[in-house]
Design an enzyme around this catalytic site. Structure first.
Site, PDB file in Angstrom:
ATOM      1  N   ASP A   1       0.834  -1.203   0.000  1.00  0.00           N
ATOM      2  CA  ASP A   1       0.000   0.000   0.000  1.00  0.00           C
ATOM      3  C   ASP A   1       0.871   1.257   0.000  1.00  0.00           C
ATOM      4  O   ASP A   1       1.975   1.251   0.542  1.00  0.00           O
ATOM      5  CB  ASP A   1      -0.893  -0.038   1.260  1.00  0.00           C
TER       6      ASP A   1
ATOM      7  N   ASN B   1     -10.653  -2.640  -6.065  1.00  0.00           N
ATOM      8  CA  ASN B   1      -9.865  -1.749  -6.935  1.00  0.00           C
ATOM      9  C   ASN B   1     -10.510  -1.528  -8.310  1.00  0.00           C
ATOM     10  O   ASN B   1     -10.185  -0.566  -8.999  1.00  0.00           O
ATOM     11  CB  ASN B   1      -8.434  -2.270  -7.134  1.00  0.00           C
TER      12      ASN B   1
HETATM   13  C1  FPP Z   1      -1.843   0.319  -3.311  1.00  0.00           C
HETATM   14  O1  FPP Z   1      -1.418   1.622  -3.446  1.00  0.00           O
HETATM   15  C2  FPP Z   1      -1.405  -0.490  -4.416  1.00  0.00           C
HETATM   16  C3  FPP Z   1      -2.225  -1.033  -5.356  1.00  0.00           C
HETATM   17  C4  FPP Z   1      -3.679  -0.840  -5.381  1.00  0.00           C
HETATM   18  C5  FPP Z   1      -1.701  -1.816  -6.436  1.00  0.00           C
HETATM   19  C6  FPP Z   1      -0.425  -2.526  -6.144  1.00  0.00           C
HETATM   20  C7  FPP Z   1       0.221  -2.738  -7.429  1.00  0.00           C
HETATM   21  C8  FPP Z   1       1.540  -2.732  -7.656  1.00  0.00           C
HETATM   22  C9  FPP Z   1       2.568  -2.627  -6.606  1.00  0.00           C
HETATM   23  C10 FPP Z   1       2.033  -2.852  -9.014  1.00  0.00           C
HETATM   24  C11 FPP Z   1       1.544  -4.068  -9.749  1.00  0.00           C
HETATM   25  C12 FPP Z   1       1.858  -5.326  -9.060  1.00  0.00           C
HETATM   26  C13 FPP Z   1       2.453  -6.389  -9.619  1.00  0.00           C
HETATM   27  C14 FPP Z   1       2.580  -7.644  -8.850  1.00  0.00           C
HETATM   28  C15 FPP Z   1       2.978  -6.380 -10.959  1.00  0.00           C
HETATM   29  P1  FPP Z   1      -2.524   2.742  -3.535  1.00  0.00           P
HETATM   30  O2  FPP Z   1      -2.714   3.071  -4.963  1.00  0.00           O
HETATM   31  O3  FPP Z   1      -3.763   2.312  -2.824  1.00  0.00           O
HETATM   32  O4  FPP Z   1      -1.806   3.887  -2.743  1.00  0.00           O
HETATM   33  P2  FPP Z   1      -2.488   5.031  -1.863  1.00  0.00           P
HETATM   34  O5  FPP Z   1      -3.273   4.345  -0.784  1.00  0.00           O
HETATM   35  O6  FPP Z   1      -1.318   5.788  -1.325  1.00  0.00           O
HETATM   36  O7  FPP Z   1      -3.340   5.844  -2.792  1.00  0.00           O
END
Ligand code: FPP
Length: 263
Positions: free
Chosen positions: A32, A80
Site C-alpha cells: 500500500d 480496486n
Molecule cells: C496500493 O497503493 C497499491 C495497489 C492498489 C496496487 C499494487 C500494485 C503494484 C505494486 C504494481 C503491480 C503489481 C504487480 C505484482 C505487478 P494505492 O494506490 O492504494 O496507494 P495510496 O493508498 O497511497 O493511494
C-alpha cells in the site's frame, strides 16, 4: 561509502541476524502507498505504481535468496475495480508488462507463479499472459509467488460456502464432515499453507478484505514505509521482528516451550 554499497552492506549485516531455522514459510504483503508516494513527489499515481513494481522485483528476489517458500502479494483487490478507468487500465497494463518481462527471471530462479482471485474479471490479454506464465513456471520448486488479483476474501469465502453447499447437495460430502480444514480446502488458497507473516506498508491498520480466513493466526507487521520505498532491508527487518514473536496458536507459553523441547 557510496549510497548503494552502503545499503547493500546494511542488508548483509541485517541478514546475518536472521535465524534460518525460524524463517516464515509464507509471507503475505499488502502493498500500500503507491499513490501517496507519487503525490509526495508531485508525480502521477501511475508513476507510483511503476515504482511499486521495482519494489515487487526486489522483494521477490530477496525472498527467493532467503529461502522463503511462499510469497503472496495483494496486487489488485476486487474493490480496486472501482478506481477510475484510467488507473485500472494502467494497472492492468503494468501487470501484463511485469508478467511478460519477469517470465524468464521466474523460470531461471525456479519460481512457480500462481494467482488467486476472480481471474475471469481480468482483461483477456492479461488473463492469457497470466495463465501462460503460470503454465510455463509450474515446475519451479524453489519458491511459489502468488499474485492476488481481483481478489476479495469475502468473495472467496462466499464462493467456498456455495461450493460446499453444492457438494453436500450432490452427496459428495456430508454436512457433519465440514470442519475448518475441509472449509480451507474449498478456498482458492487450498494448495498453500496459511501465511506466517503479514506485512502491510504505509501504516494503515486494516486487512482490507485480504485473506480473512487464512490470517487467523498470522503475525502482523505494519510499517509506515510506503510500498515504493520498501526495500530488502525493510523485509529483513520484518522477518527479524517476526522471529522475536512467540506464536502460541491459542496455547499457553509453557505448552509452547514443552512442544519445542519435544522436537
Ligand atoms: C496500493 O497503493 C497499491 C495497489 C492498489 C496496487 C499494487 C500494485 C503494484 C505494486 C504494481 C503491480 C503489481 C504487480 C505484482 C505487478 P494505492 O494506490 O492504494 O496507494 P495510496 O493508498 O497511497 O493511494
Amino acid at each position: 561509502m557510496r549510497g548503494k554499497s552502503k545499503k547493500a552492506s546494511g542488508a548483509k549485516e541485517l541478514l546475518s541476524k536472521v535465524d534460518p531455522a525460524k524463517l516464515p514459510r509464507h509471507i503475505a504483503i499488502i502493498m500500500d502507498g503507491n499513490g501517496r508516494w507519487a503525490r509526495k513527489k508531485l508525480l502521477s499515481r501511475i508513476k507510483g505504481h511503476e515504482k511499486g513494481i521495482d519494489a515487487v522485483r526486489d522483494v521477490v528476489e530477496a525472498c527467493r535468496e532467503m529461502g522463503i517458500q511462499y510469497l503472496t502479494l495483494y496486487a489488485f483487490s476486487v474493490e480496486n475495480w472501482r478506481r477510475p478507468a484510467s488507473e485500472v487500465n494502467a494497472l492492468m497494463r503494468l501487470l501484463r508488462n511485469y508478467l511478460l518481462k519477469e517470465r524468464d527471471n521466474l523460470l531461471k530462479n525456479e519460481i512457480r507463479l500462481k494467482a488467486i482471485g476472480d481471474l475471469d474479471r481480468l482483461p483477456e490479454n492479461v488473463r492469457e499472459t497470466l495463465f501462460k506464465v503460470i503454465e510455463d513456471t509450474k515446475g519451479g520448486e524453489k519458491m511459489t509467488l502468488i499474485l492476488a488479483l481481483s481478489y476479495g476474501a469475502r468473495w472467496e469465502i462466499v464462493k467456498a460456502a456455495l461450493r460446499i453447499a453444492r457438494d453436500i447437495k450432490e452427496g459428495k460430502i456430508k454436512e457433519e464432515e465440514v470442519n475448518p480444514d475441509v472449509f480451507s480446502s474449498y478456498l482458492t488458497t487450498a494448495p498453500f499453507p496459511d501465511p506466517d507473516l503479514l506485512i502491510r506498508t504505509s501504516g494503515e491498520l486494516r486487512l482490507s478484505n485480504f485473506l480473512l480466513w487464512q490470517l487467523a493466526y498470522t503475525e502482523l507487521y505494519i510499517t509506515p514505509t510506503l510500498w515504493p520505498d520498501f526495500t530488502k532491508e525493510d523485509l529483513i527487518q520484518a522477518i527479524l521482528d517476526y522471529q522475536e514473536r512467540e506464536r502460541r496458536f491459542g496455547m499457553t507459553s509453557d505448552q509452547i516451550s514443552e512442544l519445542h523441547a519435544k522436537r
